[in-house]
Design a protein around this motif. Sequence first.
Motif, PDB file in Angstrom:
ATOM      1  N   PRO A  47       0.835  -1.209   0.000  1.00 30.65           N
ATOM      2  CA  PRO A  47       0.000   0.000   0.000  1.00 30.65           C
ATOM      3  C   PRO A  47       0.867   1.255   0.000  1.00 30.65           C
ATOM      4  N   LYS A  48       0.321   2.345  -0.505  1.00 30.73           N
ATOM      5  CA  LYS A  48       1.028   3.628  -0.505  1.00 30.73           C
ATOM      6  C   LYS A  48       0.804   4.395   0.794  1.00 30.73           C
ATOM      7  N   VAL A  49      -0.141   3.921   1.606  1.00 34.24           N
ATOM      8  CA  VAL A  49      -0.439   4.568   2.885  1.00 34.24           C
ATOM      9  C   VAL A  49       0.182   3.740   4.008  1.00 34.24           C
ATOM     10  N   TYR A  50       1.116   4.355   4.756  1.00 36.16           N
ATOM     11  CA  TYR A  50       1.788   3.683   5.868  1.00 36.16           C
ATOM     12  C   TYR A  50       1.276   4.262   7.187  1.00 36.16           C
ATOM     13  N   LEU A  51       1.041   3.385   8.160  1.00 35.61           N
ATOM     14  CA  LEU A  51       0.710   3.783   9.531  1.00 35.61           C
ATOM     15  C   LEU A  51       1.758   3.143  10.431  1.00 35.61           C
ATOM     16  N   ILE A  52       2.602   3.984  11.041  1.00 38.47           N
ATOM     17  CA  ILE A  52       3.757   3.486  11.800  1.00 38.47           C
ATOM     18  C   ILE A  52       3.527   3.663  13.288  1.00 38.47           C
ATOM     19  N   ILE A  57      11.701   3.894  19.724  1.00 38.73           N
ATOM     20  CA  ILE A  57      12.316   4.577  18.582  1.00 38.73           C
ATOM     21  C   ILE A  57      13.796   4.253  18.439  1.00 38.73           C
ATOM     22  N   GLU A  58      14.467   3.920  19.547  1.00 39.74           N
ATOM     23  CA  GLU A  58      15.897   3.600  19.479  1.00 39.74           C
ATOM     24  C   GLU A  58      16.140   2.319  18.694  1.00 39.74           C
ATOM     25  N   ASP A  59      15.159   1.433  18.665  1.00 45.81           N
ATOM     26  CA  ASP A  59      15.299   0.176  17.912  1.00 45.81           C
ATOM     27  C   ASP A  59      14.876   0.324  16.454  1.00 45.81           C
ATOM     28  N   ILE A  80       1.762   8.554  11.760  1.00 48.96           N
ATOM     29  CA  ILE A  80       2.635   8.135  12.857  1.00 48.96           C
ATOM     30  C   ILE A  80       1.858   8.064  14.172  1.00 48.96           C
ATOM     31  N   ILE A  81       2.126   7.029  14.956  1.00 55.24           N
ATOM     32  CA  ILE A  81       1.590   6.902  16.310  1.00 55.24           C
ATOM     33  C   ILE A  81       2.779   6.849  17.267  1.00 55.24           C
ATOM     34  N   GLY A  82       2.818   7.734  18.259  1.00 52.29           N
ATOM     35  CA  GLY A  82       3.933   7.716  19.197  1.00 52.29           C
ATOM     36  C   GLY A  82       3.785   8.796  20.246  1.00 52.29           C
ATOM     37  N   SER A  83       4.821   8.957  21.063  1.00 54.25           N
ATOM     38  CA  SER A  83       4.842  10.036  22.042  1.00 54.25           C
ATOM     39  C   SER A  83       5.158  11.332  21.312  1.00 54.25           C
ATOM     40  N   PRO A  84       4.858  12.496  21.924  1.00 56.31           N
ATOM     41  CA  PRO A  84       5.185  13.771  21.269  1.00 56.31           C
ATOM     42  C   PRO A  84       6.646  13.865  20.856  1.00 56.31           C
ATOM     43  N   ASP A  85       7.553  13.390  21.705  1.00 51.58           N
ATOM     44  CA  ASP A  85       8.980  13.455  21.386  1.00 51.58           C
ATOM     45  C   ASP A  85       9.319  12.562  20.203  1.00 51.58           C
ATOM     46  N   GLU A  86       8.749  11.358  20.170  1.00 52.79           N
ATOM     47  CA  GLU A  86       9.013  10.434  19.068  1.00 52.79           C
ATOM     48  C   GLU A  86       8.464  10.980  17.753  1.00 52.79           C
ATOM     49  N   ARG A 105       0.223   8.766  21.673  1.00 53.42           N
ATOM     50  CA  ARG A 105      -0.178   7.705  22.595  1.00 53.42           C
ATOM     51  C   ARG A 105      -0.578   8.319  23.936  1.00 53.42           C
ATOM     52  N   PRO A 106      -1.549   7.757  24.660  1.00 51.82           N
ATOM     53  CA  PRO A 106      -2.398   6.622  24.246  1.00 51.82           C
ATOM     54  C   PRO A 106      -3.415   7.056  23.197  1.00 51.82           C
ATOM     55  N   VAL A 107      -3.602   6.224  22.205  1.00 50.25           N
ATOM     56  CA  VAL A 107      -4.445   6.608  21.076  1.00 50.25           C
ATOM     57  C   VAL A 107      -5.826   5.972  21.195  1.00 50.25           C
ATOM     58  N   ASN A 108      -6.842   6.716  20.789  1.00 47.07           N
ATOM     59  CA  ASN A 108      -8.208   6.206  20.715  1.00 47.07           C
ATOM     60  C   ASN A 108      -8.356   5.522  19.357  1.00 47.07           C
TER      61      ASN A 108
END
Length: 255
Positions: A47-52, A57-59, A80-86, A105-108
């Motif tokens: 797919p051309k649409v990625y949801l990460i 993040i270090e890994d 992207i799904i992550g913390s504000p810093d990530e 995160r935490p995401v609904n």
Amino acid sequence: MEKRVLLIGGGKSFMVTSIAKELRGKNFEVVQANANVTEVERIENKPKVYLIYIDDIEDMVEFLVYIRDQAVEDDLSISIIGSPDEINKIRSGVSQDRIAAVFERPVNVKELGDKMIEVVEKEEVRLQKKKILVVDDDGTMLRTIKSWLSEKYQVFMVNSGMAAITFLAKNEVDLILLDYEMPVTTGPQVLKMLRSEPSTSDIPVMFLTVKSDKESVMQVIDLKPEKYLLKTMPPAELIANIDEFFEKQKAKKLS
């Protein structure tokens, strides 16, 4: 509307599993993979649409470098799904026009599912626009031209002639805006290379340059560029020339 998404994240994660379930409940085709370059590269018809989903993040350093390049090369939509810093770390490395949505995160998961429908709808509209590749060694000029054209067209940018050749080996475009004077490989040399290859010989090319002398213009006449435009022209005039070209193409197909 084709609702397909590549969900990147730990497949055994409860949250990733919940996200996949929610998306499938909204009739998405969900392809899943870990944040591993080799694993993603092996997926056919991605797919051309990625949801990460960012877990650690270090890994994911190697994978995120890969995504930074692929987002441009393969014209991807990245959410992207992550913390504000990530999220900020990824946004600083990936072209901003390729980032479609961010979720802290935490995401609904229900809200995420609704938002991803919007992402896919916007991507479908964007992909219907004509594709223009701008080739120029001046980064400021690239960004300026893109800002002028992006409302009407999909705009891709490369900063050298050889980068253009590499890009076109993997991507199709409807028009190339080509600078005349560039180091290593000049605009006329690039056009000669394009005309010599069957896969690129028919791509319409317009020169966009500061060189207005008659000698420079005459040197490329035999290569049959669609137009010879000057960078000094007002933005509206440049857009009008491109609009006119595509209108004439459309008229030819209808006649």
